[in-house]
Design a protein around this motif. Structure first.
Motif: not given
Length: 274
Positions: A97-98, A103-105, A109-110
């Motif tokens: 994260r960050g 991709s944050e999306a 999702s995963v």
């Protein structure tokens, strides 16, 4: 669990994304846990292929496959291993994260998929297929499928009658029974997909039918994937451990079926997955 959801989860393991016809994919696991995952994946794929068919013989082998999955899943530590691996992957992905290159999306999702798999499997009582062991009729069939010809009509008349039900009724029963295995099927599918996606393919040349490579220190590889052109008419014999991997190319004699070493140079694609 609702039947449509069970069908969705089971058919997720149908090999819809086949390797190109010009390539054969071989996979070699480096540990016993992954061997079990790959065996289960093969059985789930077979089950996903057989249930939608309509012939009674296909449904017989679908039921046999359910029993085989139960046998493999009976290992005491399997469920805890799968749950630990789901948690491990979740923590690894959380650490990304960050990162501006990710991709944050897609990450969310995963991680959400891992959470769903963990919750579905963790809330299931006992081992995969445990509720089926309470069905005396199913267990009477299970006790005889290992006997050659043991499921004849005179041995199991109720099962023989079931095989004469309408295909949609047999499918409904099979989907209901398979739904008890769906949480494990989806978890195995997700774990193996993440593992396979972690590898980077490389082109390899086998000199006189032999290839050997030292593995980088500090990384623990779990799976080797080897793609080779069937036109080469060779069969790879793969061996490996945490330090080294070796591939020996073999040829099969047409009449005896015996394998013997191939001394030809050959190229293939190798992927190491950690």
């Amino acid at each position: 669990m609702q039947r449509p959801d069970a069908r969705r989860r089971m058919t997720a393991l149908i090999p819809c994304g086949q390797e190109p016809l010009s390539v054969i994919l071989y996979e070699y696991p480096f540990n016993e846990r992954l061997r079990t995952y790959l065996r289960l994946e093969q059985l789930f794929r077979r089950l996903g292929e057989l249930i939608p068919r309509i012939h009674a013989l296909d449904h017989h082998y679908a039921l046999v496959t359910i029993f085989e999955i139960m046998d493999v899943a009976a290992r005491a530590d399997l469920k805890s291993d799968v749950l630990k691996d789901l948690e491990k992957h979740k923590h690894q992905l959380d650490s990304y994260r960050g990162n501006p290159s990710i991709s944050e999306a897609a990450l969310d999702s995963v991680i959400a998929q891992l959470d769903r798999c963990f919750t579905a499997l963790n809330t299931q009582n006992g081992k995969a297929g445990q509720p089926l062991t309470e069905n005396e009729w199913l267990m009477s069939i299970r006790s005889r499928v290992g006997i050659p010809g043991g499921t004849c009509g005179f041995d199991l008349p109720a099962y023989y009658a079931w095989q004469h039900h309408a295909p949609e009724l047999r499918q409904r029963d099979l989907e209901t029974w398979a739904s008890t295995l769906a949480p494990l099927a989806e978890a195995i599918y997700v774990l193996l997909k993440l593992l396979r996606d972690s590898g980077v393919p490389q082109k390899i040349a086998a000199d006189h039918g032999q290839f050997q490579q030292n593995l980088p220190q500090g990384r623990t590889f779990q799976l080797l994937r080897l793609r080779i052109d069937p036109a080469l008419n060779v069969i790879p014999e793969i061996s490996g451990n945490r330090l080294i991997v070796s591939v020996r190319l073999m040829r099969q004699e047409a009449e005896s079926g015996r394998l013997h070493p191939c001394a030809d140079d050959a190229a293939f694609e190798l992927t190491l997955c950690a």
